[in-house]
Scaffold this active site. Sequence first.
Site, PDB file in Angstrom:
ATOM      1  N   VAL A  97      32.846   8.801  58.614  1.00 23.91           N
ATOM      2  CA  VAL A  97      33.805   7.757  58.978  1.00 23.91           C
ATOM      3  C   VAL A  97      33.438   7.107  60.307  1.00 23.91           C
ATOM      4  O   VAL A  97      33.618   5.896  60.486  1.00 23.91           O
ATOM      5  CB  VAL A  97      35.248   8.303  59.013  1.00 23.91           C
ATOM      6  N   GLY A 198      43.003   6.976  56.895  1.00 24.50           N
ATOM      7  CA  GLY A 198      42.059   8.088  56.909  1.00 24.50           C
ATOM      8  C   GLY A 198      42.816   9.397  56.819  1.00 24.50           C
ATOM      9  O   GLY A 198      44.009   9.461  57.132  1.00 24.50           O
ATOM     10  N   GLY A 341      36.928  10.839  51.346  1.00 22.50           N
ATOM     11  CA  GLY A 341      38.113  10.693  52.188  1.00 22.50           C
ATOM     12  C   GLY A 341      37.725  10.188  53.561  1.00 22.50           C
ATOM     13  O   GLY A 341      36.751   9.459  53.718  1.00 22.50           O
ATOM     14  N   GLU A 342      38.518  10.542  54.556  1.00 20.73           N
ATOM     15  CA  GLU A 342      38.299  10.178  55.964  1.00 20.73           C
ATOM     16  C   GLU A 342      38.584   8.715  56.258  1.00 20.73           C
ATOM     17  O   GLU A 342      38.759   8.329  57.395  1.00 20.73           O
ATOM     18  CB  GLU A 342      36.863  10.489  56.419  1.00 20.73           C
ATOM     19  N   GLY A 343      38.587   7.853  55.230  1.00 18.38           N
ATOM     20  CA  GLY A 343      38.664   6.416  55.426  1.00 18.38           C
ATOM     21  C   GLY A 343      37.357   5.728  55.085  1.00 18.38           C
ATOM     22  O   GLY A 343      37.219   4.509  55.270  1.00 18.38           O
TER      23      GLY A 343
END
EC number: 2.4.2.21
Length: 374
Positions: A97, A198, A341-343
């Site tokens: 990210v 995120g 994930g995470e953004g």
Amino acid sequence: MLETTIAAIGPLDEAAMSTARQLQTRLTKPAGSLGLLEELSVRLAGLAGTCPPPLPSPAAVAIFAGDHGVHAQRVTPWPQEVTVQMVGNFLAGGAVVNAFARQAGATVTVVDVGVATPLPTSDDHPPTGDAPVAAPGGVRGHGRVDVPRLVDANVRRGTRDMTVTAALTRDEARSAVEVGIRIAGELIDGGAALLVTGDMGIANTTPAAALIAAFTGVDAAEATGRGTGVDDPTYQHKIEVVRAALLRHTPDPTDPLGVLAAVGGLEHAALTGLLLGAAARRVPVLLDGVIAVSAALAAAALAPDAVGAMIAGHRSAEPGATVALRQLGLTPLIDLGLRLGEGTGALLALPVVTGAVRVLHEVATFDSAGVAEK
């Protein structure tokens, strides 16, 4: 705070949307040739209440981190300590990210809303060089795009095991939602023109699946994916864990705060608040993967017009994400088979959003360019 935020959320501006649609027909291109980008630009005009809408820059990523009691059910092979370790990696700028945020020129804010392990403070590890430093209000960071900041907003040290009892009390769920509302306001007040969701939390795809099943009515098997890539036996066990939690609590989708409390996570609740807070301020939010869209279902249940502020950045490989997007009526901008994930997926879609808006700002009309129409 929650009630006043919901009360401030209204529908898209029909006049601005009509103006944007008319402008799209006059631009030097065949009508409809930009596909989904045209309707996205129209929606963003409706959100802003003006045509053309503001460019979605600068962008700000908000990563909400929390741990999960359901981890005890062995729904993932990853140890719970990875959550706090990855928070450290975010703050050091070493995660995917961070790389994507640097590419996009977006800030990164990491919010501890429910990490089980207390995070190191600046007193524990004095900053050196460009490391994040302590700032008033429980925030660490220089305020620079390339230096993430940490917000300490821990509601509790991880959720309870949702297969045994409610993951959160109703008050805890509300508190986490209001953390997200507050973060949205702070980022927007700091100049953000678009927010990016995120998340970080080992085992968090399990409550996400439960939330999606609860809000859409699909079976646990349709809402549950492999998360970090579990093997077949663990995957089947994960489905049964989700099913057991739903049977224990029978969450009522007309009581979204109750659903979040029963089977949600602290990061899911905080993301719900972020979405509501952004919608109340008429600022768009790029949704990332399955965690974000499960939170989006809760936000839509609390305030249906909040969907107007949501942009589906990408289609997560998690099957529940497709179920949730269908319920929300959102079409993802990209589909790369991502499930990190995470953004990360949302950040990759950011240039698409910017391009959709830039067309309305910069492309000449047939009349102004002297180009003949068909």
